[in-house]
Design a protein around this motif. Structure first.
Motif, PDB file in Angstrom:
ATOM      1  N   ASP A  93       0.858  -1.189   0.000  1.00 57.08           N
ATOM      2  CA  ASP A  93       0.000   0.000   0.000  1.00 57.08           C
ATOM      3  C   ASP A  93       0.897   1.243   0.000  1.00 57.08           C
ATOM      4  OD1 ASP A  93      -1.833   1.997   0.362  1.00 57.08           O
ATOM      5  OD2 ASP A  93      -2.885   1.026   2.013  1.00 57.08           O
ATOM      6  N   ILE A  94       1.298   1.677  -1.200  1.00 55.54           N
ATOM      7  CA  ILE A  94       2.286   2.758  -1.263  1.00 55.54           C
ATOM      8  C   ILE A  94       1.698   4.124  -0.928  1.00 55.54           C
ATOM      9  CG2 ILE A  94       3.817   1.552  -2.841  1.00 55.54           C
ATOM     10  CD1 ILE A  94       2.698   3.138  -5.123  1.00 55.54           C
ATOM     11  N   ARG A  95       0.390   4.270  -0.973  1.00 56.82           N
ATOM     12  CA  ARG A  95      -0.203   5.528  -0.494  1.00 56.82           C
ATOM     13  C   ARG A  95       0.061   5.701   1.001  1.00 56.82           C
ATOM     14  NH1 ARG A  95      -4.228   8.335  -3.375  1.00 56.82           N
ATOM     15  NH2 ARG A  95      -4.585   7.514  -5.478  1.00 56.82           N
ATOM     16  N   ASP A 101       3.154   8.273   5.356  1.00 64.21           N
ATOM     17  CA  ASP A 101       4.013   8.078   6.519  1.00 64.21           C
ATOM     18  C   ASP A 101       5.361   8.781   6.333  1.00 64.21           C
ATOM     19  OD1 ASP A 101       4.800   6.968   9.028  1.00 64.21           O
ATOM     20  OD2 ASP A 101       5.904   5.403   7.957  1.00 64.21           O
ATOM     21  N   ALA A 102       5.911   8.683   5.115  1.00 60.58           N
ATOM     22  CA  ALA A 102       7.199   9.321   4.852  1.00 60.58           C
ATOM     23  C   ALA A 102       7.080  10.837   4.805  1.00 60.58           C
ATOM     24  CB  ALA A 102       7.774   8.795   3.531  1.00 60.58           C
ATOM     25  N   ARG A 103       5.944  11.338   4.314  1.00 63.30           N
ATOM     26  CA  ARG A 103       5.767  12.789   4.165  1.00 63.30           C
ATOM     27  C   ARG A 103       5.338  13.452   5.467  1.00 63.30           C
ATOM     28  NH1 ARG A 103       0.919  15.164   0.619  1.00 63.30           N
ATOM     29  NH2 ARG A 103      -0.153  14.350   2.468  1.00 63.30           N
ATOM     30  N   ASN A 104       4.404  12.828   6.167  1.00 64.55           N
ATOM     31  CA  ASN A 104       3.807  13.476   7.335  1.00 64.55           C
ATOM     32  C   ASN A 104       4.186  12.840   8.669  1.00 64.55           C
ATOM     33  OD1 ASN A 104       2.352  15.110   5.499  1.00 64.55           O
ATOM     34  ND2 ASN A 104       0.786  13.529   5.312  1.00 64.55           N
ATOM     35  N   SER A 160       5.945   2.577   8.323  1.00 62.17           N
ATOM     36  CA  SER A 160       6.441   1.881   7.133  1.00 62.17           C
ATOM     37  C   SER A 160       7.539   0.894   7.497  1.00 62.17           C
ATOM     38  CB  SER A 160       6.970   2.894   6.114  1.00 62.17           C
ATOM     39  OG  SER A 160       5.939   3.737   5.658  1.00 62.17           O
ATOM     40  N   ALA A 161       8.441   1.304   8.383  1.00 62.80           N
ATOM     41  CA  ALA A 161       9.515   0.408   8.811  1.00 62.80           C
ATOM     42  C   ALA A 161       8.953  -0.826   9.502  1.00 62.80           C
ATOM     43  CB  ALA A 161      10.482   1.147   9.728  1.00 62.80           C
ATOM     44  N   ILE A 213       5.991   8.563  -5.629  1.00 65.90           N
ATOM     45  CA  ILE A 213       4.622   8.105  -5.386  1.00 65.90           C
ATOM     46  C   ILE A 213       3.637   9.224  -5.694  1.00 65.90           C
ATOM     47  CG2 ILE A 213       3.023   7.228  -3.658  1.00 65.90           C
ATOM     48  CD1 ILE A 213       5.408   5.935  -2.250  1.00 65.90           C
ATOM     49  N   ARG A 214       4.005  10.448  -5.363  1.00 67.87           N
ATOM     50  CA  ARG A 214       3.136  11.590  -5.701  1.00 67.87           C
ATOM     51  C   ARG A 214       2.868  11.639  -7.198  1.00 67.87           C
ATOM     52  NH1 ARG A 214       3.020  15.657  -8.535  1.00 67.87           N
ATOM     53  NH2 ARG A 214       5.173  15.375  -9.188  1.00 67.87           N
ATOM     54  N   ALA A 215       3.932  11.559  -7.983  1.00 69.24           N
ATOM     55  CA  ALA A 215       3.799  11.722  -9.435  1.00 69.24           C
ATOM     56  C   ALA A 215       3.073  10.554 -10.093  1.00 69.24           C
ATOM     57  CB  ALA A 215       5.182  11.905 -10.063  1.00 69.24           C
ATOM     58  N   GLN A 216       3.311   9.345  -9.588  1.00 70.61           N
ATOM     59  CA  GLN A 216       2.751   8.168 -10.257  1.00 70.61           C
ATOM     60  C   GLN A 216       1.401   7.729  -9.709  1.00 70.61           C
ATOM     61  OE1 GLN A 216       4.131   7.091 -12.914  1.00 70.61           O
ATOM     62  NE2 GLN A 216       6.135   8.076 -12.775  1.00 70.61           N
ATOM     63  N   VAL A 217       1.149   7.996  -8.425  1.00 70.68           N
ATOM     64  CA  VAL A 217      -0.045   7.436  -7.785  1.00 70.68           C
ATOM     65  C   VAL A 217      -0.986   8.502  -7.222  1.00 70.68           C
ATOM     66  CG1 VAL A 217      -0.855   5.884  -5.966  1.00 70.68           C
ATOM     67  CG2 VAL A 217       1.248   5.355  -7.219  1.00 70.68           C
ATOM     68  N   ILE A 218      -0.439   9.525  -6.586  1.00 68.73           N
ATOM     69  CA  ILE A 218      -1.286  10.523  -5.927  1.00 68.73           C
ATOM     70  C   ILE A 218      -1.830  11.526  -6.946  1.00 68.73           C
ATOM     71  CG2 ILE A 218      -1.451  12.224  -4.080  1.00 68.73           C
ATOM     72  CD1 ILE A 218      -0.842   9.384  -3.105  1.00 68.73           C
TER      73      ILE A 218
END
Length: 367
Positions: free
Chosen positions: A78-80, A85-88, A94-95, A316-321
Motif C-alpha cells: 500500500d504505497i499511499r 508516513d514518509a511525508r507526514n 512503514s519500517a 509516489i506523488r507523481a505516479q499514484v497521488i
C-alpha cells in the motif's frame, strides 16, 4: 478435518484476506480487488498467523495463494500509506510494515509444506514477495510480473534483489533497473516461476488441490509456456548491463544501435537517478551475500534509508497521488548522485536491524 471458512477476522470488519480450508488444502485469497489486492500491514500479519496455524495442522498438506478479481494477484504494498508516513510521519509505520513483510517473505521461502502461488495477472512489488518465494509458482498467459520500484523513487525489495540477482546473465539487472514487466515465458526463464497453466484451467486446478497431492495435480494441468522475449535479447542485455555504473550502462545501450536498446536507455533516463544507482549496487552486493535472509537484511536497510530521501515521496506523488507522471527527482541527474549518496542507503541500522541473517531457516520442501 472439517472444512472451515475464516473470511472475517475477530473484529468482523476486515475482509481484505479470505481464509478457508477444503480437504487437504488451505486457501489464502488476497481480497482487495479495487486496490489490485495491494498488501496492508494487517494483511501481512494475518497471512503470517494463518501460516502458523496451517503449519501445525496435520490435515493441511498444501497452502494455496490467489488474488480476488480479474486483474491480478497483487500490485504490491500500500504505497499511499507509505507516502503519507514518509511525508507526514516519522517513517516508523512503514519500517514496521517492512519488518513484518520481509520476515513473511523469508518464512514463505522456507515453509515446510508446499506453498502454491497462483501468479495470474498483475504481480508486482510486494505481490512478488508473497508469491515468487513459494515452492510452487504458477504463471498463466495473463501474468505480468514486475519490480517497478525505480519508477517511484524506491528500490526492489521483498527479496526482489535476491531473485533478480539469480536470473541468467544480466536479465535481472535489466528488470530491476527498468521495472519492465515480464510474461509467463520470461518469468520462467528468469527463475521467477516454475510452471505454466492456462488461466481457464485454474478453477479446476485449485479444486483438485483439495483432493490430491500437489505433484499429481500439477502433472495434469501444467503445459508448455508460450515463448518469451528476453532470450532473444540476451546478447545486448548481457553486454550493456555488464558495465560497472549506471552511466556506462546507458552509454552502452545508446551506442548499441538497436531500437530496443535505445528505448531501454530512454526508459532508464526517466527513472529516479538515485534509485537506479542504489538498485545496481544492491543487486551486485546481493550476488555476494548468499542466503535470502542476508539479502532481506540489506533490503531493509535500503528501504528505511529511502524513507528519509526525497525521491520516494515525490515518485509516489507523481505516479499514484497526482498522477501527473512528471516526477522531479533530487538530484535530477545521475552525475549528481555521488558514491556517498549511494553508500548511505547501506548504512547498518544498529539495534533497528531486521536481523534475519542470524536465524537458520533453511529446509527443503518436497512436493
Amino acid at each position: 478435518m472439517t472444512d472451515t471458512d475464516d473470511t472475517v477476522p475477530a473484529t468482523g470488519t476486515d475482509d481484505s484476506l479470505l481464509l478457508r480450508t477444503e480437504g487437504r488444502a488451505a486457501y489464502l485469497t488476497l481480497n482487495r480487488p479495487k486496490a489490485l489486492n495491494a498488501l496492508t500491514h494487517a494483511m501481512v500479519r494475518r497471512i503470517d498467523r494463518a501460516l502458523t496455524a496451517w503449519e501445525h495442522d496435520p490435515a493441511v498438506e498444501t497452502v494455496v495463494l490467489t488474488g480476488a478479481g480479474e486483474r491480478g494477484l497483487c500490485a504490491g504494498g500500500d504505497i499511499r500509506a507509505i507516502h503519507d508516513d514518509a511525508r507526514n510521519g516519522d517513517g516508523t509505520a512503514s519500517a514496521a510494515f517492512w519488518r513484518d513483510e520481509y520476515r513473511l517473505n523469508a518464512r514463505i521461502a522456507h515453509y515446510p509444506k508446499p506453498y502454491v502461488a497462483v501468479m495470474d495477472g498483475i504481480v508486482m512489488g510486494g505481490g512478488v514477495g508473497v508469491s515468487a518465494h513459494g515452492s510452487v509458482r504458477i504463471v498463466t498467459e495473463r501474468s505480468k510480473i514486475a519490480m517497478p520500484e525505480t519508477g517511484i523513487g524506491f528500490v526492489p525489495d521483498v527479496g526482489g534483489t535476491y531473485l533478480l540477482a539469480l536470473a541468467p546473465g544480466e536479465l535481472g539487472t535489466h528488470l530491476a533497473l527498468t521495472g519492465a514487466p515480464v510474461g509467463a515465458g520470461d518469468a520462467l526463464l528468469c527463475g521467477l516461476a516454475d510452471l505454466y497453466v492456462p488461466s481457464e484451467a485454474l478453477p479446476r486446478l485449485l479444486a483438485a488441490l483439495a483432493h490430491a497431492p500437489v505433484r499429481q495435480v500439477l502433472g495434469q494441468y501444467a503445459q508448455q509456456e508460450p515463448p518469451g522475449e528476453l532470450a532473444a535479447a540476451r546478447p545486448w542485455i548481457d553486454a550493456c548491463y555488464a558495465a560497472d555504473t549506471v552511466e556506462e550502462i546507458i552509454d552502452r545501450l545508446l551506442e548499441h544501435g538497436g531500437s530496443a536498446a535505445k528505448e531501454t536507455a530512454e526508459t532508464l533516463l526517466a527513472k529516479s537517478p538515485t534509485s537506479l544507482k542504489v538498485t545496481l549496487a544492491a543487486l551486485r552486493r546481493a550476488r555476494r551475500l548468499g542466503p535470502l535472509e542476508n539479502v532481506l537484511d540489506q533490503e531493509y536497510r535500503v528501504s528505511c534509508a529511502a524513507l528519509t530521501a526525497p525521491d520516494l515521496v515525490e515518485g509516489i506523488r507523481a505516479q499514484v497521488i497526482d498522477k501527473d507522471r512528471r516526477p522531479r527527482w533530487t538530484p535530477p541527474t545521475l552525475a549528481e548522485v555521488t558514491d556517498a549518496d549511494v553508500e548511505r542507503f547501506f548504512t547498518p541500522l544498529g539495534e533497528r536491524e531486521l536481523g534475519l541473517a542470524a536465524s537458520d531457516t533453511t529446509q527443503e520442501v518436497p512436493w
